[in-house]
Design a protein around this motif. Sequence first.
Motif: not given
Length: 284
Positions: A207-217, A236-244
């Motif tokens: 599963s994804i325990a932690e995520a850090r996401i930076g956005l440009t522009n 867990e990786l799957g369709d829910q990731v797209r929704q997130a």
Amino acid sequence: MIPAQFDYVRPGSLAESCQELASDEDTKVLAGGQSLLPLLRLRLAYPSKLVDIGRLPELKGVHDRGDHVFVGAMATHDEVMHSGVVHADCPLVALATSMVADPAIRHRGTFGGSLAHADPAGDLPAVVLALEGVFVARSAQGEREIPAAEFFVDYLESSLGPGEILVGVKIPKLGAGWGFHYEKFHRTAQAWAIVGVAAAVRRSNGSIAEARIGLTNMGPTPLRARATESALQGMELGDQVRQACDEAAADTSPPADLHAQPDYRRHLARVLTHRAVLTASGSP
């Protein structure tokens, strides 16, 4: 066009540079010059004096400092992207730096100069923000550290104070279990990002325990996609990731210009975040 008249000095030390910079509020620092010189030619900047810090040894190099990598402000993009230390401990920095402009600019432009310019369309600000780097600044009054979350104030504006020079950036080593990716959408290889996404993902037990996401522009400063980061935690990786990842554009204010309108940039942020997260998490 021809720049307006200005004085030019090349101090022999960092302390002298700080003194020169503090002597006049209209004084500017000259590093690699890849951002400043076009502004001078177009007369969008009118400095009274340029302080050339290009030969100061204190600002050069990439250094392994145990729990972090210290990138000197005058390290060129080419030096950073080919550094063995950066590749081993900060691969996201190496990847994003390899996408900055073209080889000619990467050989002249500097890591610190790109960040101090504080352009939200630049590749590196969102990367350092996602990695929670720390900026080290020096002035005649001493040295201070500025967390990345506090460094970028507004469009082309950082929290560097009058008389302060960026010495370098501390990039934490995130260690085992982390994956990284930088996804960039641009018109040509040399162009600024229309939208970019820097992703760091730590997986544990599938599963994804932690995520850090930076956005440009996606606003006047680089941004963290906090809603997506929270939604991905424990997923867990799957369709829910797209929704997130569809939440990546929440609380953003992307610009409208000749290249893209805000709604298109929001769409790109959602799509690119999904790609970046999947790649960073090791999903095929």
